[in-house]
Design a protein around this motif. Structure first.
Motif, PDB file in Angstrom:
ATOM      1  N   LEU A  26       0.761  -0.862  -0.185  1.00  0.00           N
ATOM      2  CA  LEU A  26       0.294   0.138  -0.126  1.00  0.00           C
ATOM      3  C   LEU A  26       1.203   1.193  -0.084  1.00  0.00           C
ATOM      4  N   ASP A  27       1.911   0.960   0.695  1.00  0.00           N
ATOM      5  CA  ASP A  27       2.785   2.367   0.304  1.00  0.00           C
ATOM      6  C   ASP A  27       4.049   2.570  -0.504  1.00  0.00           C
ATOM      7  N   ALA A  28       3.522   1.614  -1.564  1.00  0.00           N
ATOM      8  CA  ALA A  28       4.192   1.930  -3.140  1.00  0.00           C
ATOM      9  C   ALA A  28       3.771   3.098  -3.987  1.00  0.00           C
ATOM     10  N   VAL A  29       4.651   3.431  -5.073  1.00  0.00           N
ATOM     11  CA  VAL A  29       4.615   4.499  -5.755  1.00  0.00           C
ATOM     12  C   VAL A  29       5.256   3.671  -7.071  1.00  0.00           C
ATOM     13  N   VAL A  30       4.207   3.291  -8.026  1.00  0.00           N
ATOM     14  CA  VAL A  30       4.416   2.613  -9.972  1.00  0.00           C
ATOM     15  C   VAL A  30       4.992   3.137 -10.392  1.00  0.00           C
ATOM     16  N   PRO A  31       6.084   2.455 -10.802  1.00  0.00           N
ATOM     17  CA  PRO A  31       6.895   3.111 -12.118  1.00  0.00           C
ATOM     18  C   PRO A  31       6.463   3.216 -13.431  1.00  0.00           C
ATOM     19  N   LEU A  32       6.861   4.061 -13.941  1.00  0.00           N
ATOM     20  CA  LEU A  32       7.343   3.329 -15.667  1.00  0.00           C
ATOM     21  C   LEU A  32       8.041   3.277 -15.508  1.00  0.00           C
ATOM     22  N   PHE A  33       8.249   1.494 -16.295  1.00  0.00           N
ATOM     23  CA  PHE A  33       8.767   0.524 -16.444  1.00  0.00           C
ATOM     24  C   PHE A  33       9.644   0.863 -17.464  1.00  0.00           C
ATOM     25  N   PRO A  34      10.671   0.776 -17.925  1.00  0.00           N
ATOM     26  CA  PRO A  34      11.503   0.749 -19.529  1.00  0.00           C
ATOM     27  C   PRO A  34      11.828  -0.056 -20.521  1.00  0.00           C
ATOM     28  N   LEU A  35      10.286  -0.543 -21.164  1.00  0.00           N
ATOM     29  CA  LEU A  35       9.988  -1.134 -21.939  1.00  0.00           C
ATOM     30  C   LEU A  35      11.133  -1.454 -23.003  1.00  0.00           C
ATOM     31  N   PRO A  36      11.121  -2.490 -23.635  1.00  0.00           N
ATOM     32  CA  PRO A  36      12.681  -3.051 -24.941  1.00  0.00           C
ATOM     33  C   PRO A  36      11.340  -1.622 -25.091  1.00  0.00           C
ATOM     34  N   ASP A  37      12.637  -1.305 -26.868  1.00  0.00           N
ATOM     35  CA  ASP A  37      12.504   0.088 -27.894  1.00  0.00           C
ATOM     36  C   ASP A  37      10.700  -0.932 -28.502  1.00  0.00           C
ATOM     37  N   ALA A  38      10.976  -2.288 -28.946  1.00  0.00           N
ATOM     38  CA  ALA A  38      10.066  -3.210 -29.838  1.00  0.00           C
ATOM     39  C   ALA A  38       8.519  -2.953 -28.917  1.00  0.00           C
ATOM     40  N   LEU A  39       8.918  -3.257 -27.586  1.00  0.00           N
ATOM     41  CA  LEU A  39       7.898  -2.869 -27.167  1.00  0.00           C
ATOM     42  C   LEU A  39       7.173  -1.505 -26.575  1.00  0.00           C
ATOM     43  N   ALA A  40       8.342  -1.287 -26.085  1.00  0.00           N
ATOM     44  CA  ALA A  40       7.417   0.437 -26.027  1.00  0.00           C
ATOM     45  C   ALA A  40       6.781   0.650 -26.725  1.00  0.00           C
ATOM     46  N   ASN A  41       6.997   0.932 -28.431  1.00  0.00           N
ATOM     47  CA  ASN A  41       6.787   1.557 -29.227  1.00  0.00           C
ATOM     48  C   ASN A  41       5.538   0.968 -29.532  1.00  0.00           C
ATOM     49  N   GLU A  42       5.014  -0.311 -29.014  1.00  0.00           N
ATOM     50  CA  GLU A  42       4.043  -0.723 -29.394  1.00  0.00           C
ATOM     51  C   GLU A  42       2.573  -0.246 -27.600  1.00  0.00           C
ATOM     52  N   ALA A  43       3.043   0.581 -27.201  1.00  0.00           N
ATOM     53  CA  ALA A  43       2.731   0.780 -26.026  1.00  0.00           C
ATOM     54  C   ALA A  43       1.265   1.521 -26.087  1.00  0.00           C
ATOM     55  N   ARG A  93      -1.158   6.718  -9.404  1.00  0.00           N
ATOM     56  CA  ARG A  93       0.019   5.599  -9.139  1.00  0.00           C
ATOM     57  C   ARG A  93       0.528   4.901  -7.559  1.00  0.00           C
ATOM     58  N   ASP A  94       0.120   5.890  -6.857  1.00  0.00           N
ATOM     59  CA  ASP A  94      -0.303   6.467  -5.408  1.00  0.00           C
ATOM     60  C   ASP A  94      -1.430   4.886  -5.085  1.00  0.00           C
ATOM     61  N   VAL A  95       0.036   3.953  -4.785  1.00  0.00           N
ATOM     62  CA  VAL A  95      -1.451   2.273  -4.769  1.00  0.00           C
ATOM     63  C   VAL A  95      -2.072   2.652  -3.183  1.00  0.00           C
ATOM     64  N   GLY A  96      -1.441   3.178  -2.103  1.00  0.00           N
ATOM     65  CA  GLY A  96      -1.908   3.130  -1.588  1.00  0.00           C
ATOM     66  C   GLY A  96      -4.187   3.836  -1.446  1.00  0.00           C
ATOM     67  N   PHE A  97      -3.339   5.211  -1.994  1.00  0.00           N
ATOM     68  CA  PHE A  97      -4.534   6.157  -2.855  1.00  0.00           C
ATOM     69  C   PHE A  97      -5.500   5.796  -3.216  1.00  0.00           C
ATOM     70  N   ASN A  98      -4.709   5.151  -4.330  1.00  0.00           N
ATOM     71  CA  ASN A  98      -5.820   4.839  -5.440  1.00  0.00           C
ATOM     72  C   ASN A  98      -6.365   3.200  -4.924  1.00  0.00           C
ATOM     73  N   TYR A  99      -5.917   2.448  -3.863  1.00  0.00           N
ATOM     74  CA  TYR A  99      -6.719   1.442  -3.438  1.00  0.00           C
ATOM     75  C   TYR A  99      -8.051   1.262  -2.850  1.00  0.00           C
ATOM     76  N   LEU A 100      -7.586   2.817  -1.684  1.00  0.00           N
ATOM     77  CA  LEU A 100      -8.653   3.193  -0.915  1.00  0.00           C
ATOM     78  C   LEU A 100     -10.243   3.726  -1.532  1.00  0.00           C
ATOM     79  N   LYS A 101      -9.149   4.709  -3.093  1.00  0.00           N
ATOM     80  CA  LYS A 101     -10.736   5.222  -3.438  1.00  0.00           C
ATOM     81  C   LYS A 101     -11.606   4.722  -4.244  1.00  0.00           C
TER      82      LYS A 101
END
Length: 337
Positions: free
Chosen positions: A280-297, A310-318
């Motif tokens: 619950l105290d985690a903050v979600v980062p944006l993971f650096p995908l390889p270019d071949a995958l990132a280009n399909e995001a 991105r604040d996990v605890g706040f999002n879950y509580l909401k």
């Protein structure tokens, strides 16, 4: 989505422990299913079949208890959003869901709080257990333990499928992943009522797992306004991607809208859901995908009625406050004293 992505794939988890070719084939299937559909059936998942059968049996016994026994562990008595709710107590997109359910989380002590403690910290705490069914506690805690171990292994497989280090997601769940179980009974439709067992929504965590009985009802929106039934498949768990993975991969992985249609009058549906989330105290980062995958995001595809944070605890509580307005009043009363 590909032109043929109109059915829910079935993936064999045993391939992950097979030969290098089998392992790579599994990761490719996992990547496809999670990106194109956001849902898949998982077979050979490693959770004991007898344990799953016992959990289904004891869940039916819980819902068959007299009303007073179930209400003795009503969620309204818990400021941690744990316990029983009657049908139509939970709200999705402003409409009541025609299902009764029993929620529990990780069996952990209440956190010490002060004026500076974030509101979501009060989500951690003990579960409620019905005195009339003592078998429920050890069995569900055992199932929770087994599901957590299996789901964390699958989450590591996801990291490899995304060409990330196998332990890439480990810091997000750490020592205290957010483990959430729902026992759910969908009664047959009441006369004159709608058919919303649970309304259209996305799940908020990493991964969701569903053990279905033989009754149909789960539907997946594979394209806008195009719904596919996730019919029960013996020996499998239905797995879907949560918004945390969609957020962390900039939409490369897909959290898919889904719903449950109530059974016909005179029938019922039993579903057992396990949700794996981050600490619950985690903050979600944006993971650096390889270019071949990132280009399909595709970018974050947040539900406008349930925006991502991105604040996990706040999002879950909401989400908890929105879906359980009666318990929310108790929750805020506890915070304000």
């Amino acid at each position: 989505m590909s032109q043929n992505a109109t059915s829910i794939p079935l993936i064999d988890f045993s391939q992950f422990s097979g030969s290098p070719d089998q392992r790579e084939a599994f990761l490719s299937q996992l990547r496809y299913a999670a990106r194109e559909i956001g849902f898949f059936y998982l077979k050979n998942h490693g959770v004991d079949a007898q344990l799953l059968s016992d959990v289904q049996r004891v869940s039916r016994e819980f819902f068959a208890l007299p009303e007073e026994d179930k209400l003795s562990v009503a969620m309204i008595h818990s400021s941690h959003f744990r316990g029983y709710n009657r049908a139509a107590s939970e709200i999705t997109r402003g409409q009541p869901d025609w299902r009764e359910q029993f929620d529990l989380g990780a069996e952990r002590p209440t956190l010490p709080v002060s004026d500076n403690t974030p509101a979501w910290a009060r989500l951690q705490g003990p579960n409620q257990w019905p005195a009339a069914l003592p078998e429920l506690r050890p069995l569900l805690l055992h199932w929770q333990q087994e599901m957590t171990a299996m789901s964390l292994r699958l989450l590591r497989a996801f990291a490899l499928a995304l060409r990330l280090p196998e332990d890439a997601f480990d810091p997000l769940y750490g020592e205290k992943p957010n483990e959430h179980i729902k026992l759910i009974r969908y009664p047959g439709r009441a006369e004159g009522s709608g058919n919303q067992g649970v309304g259209a929504h996305k799940d908020s965590g990493f991964l969701s797992f569903l053990l279905q009985d033989e009754q149909r009802g789960l539907q997946v929106e594979v394209e806008e306004n195009q719904w596919v039934e996730a019919l029960p498949v013996p020996g499998t768990l239905v797995v879907n991607i949560g918004e945390l993975l969609e957020l962390a991969t900039n939409g490369y992985l897909r959290a898919t809208v889904h719903r449950v249609i109530s059974p016909p009058a005179g029938e019922e549906r039993l579903s057992l859901a396990f949700f794996l989330g981050a600490q619950l105290d985690a903050v979600v980062p944006l993971f650096p995908l390889p270019d071949a995958l990132a280009n399909e995001a595709r970018g974050e595809a947040s539900d406008p009625l349930n925006p991502l944070f991105r604040d996990v605890g706040f999002n879950y509580l909401k989400g908890r406050l929105r879906s359980h307005p009666d318990v929310a009043q108790r929750y805020y009363a506890d915070i304000t004293g």
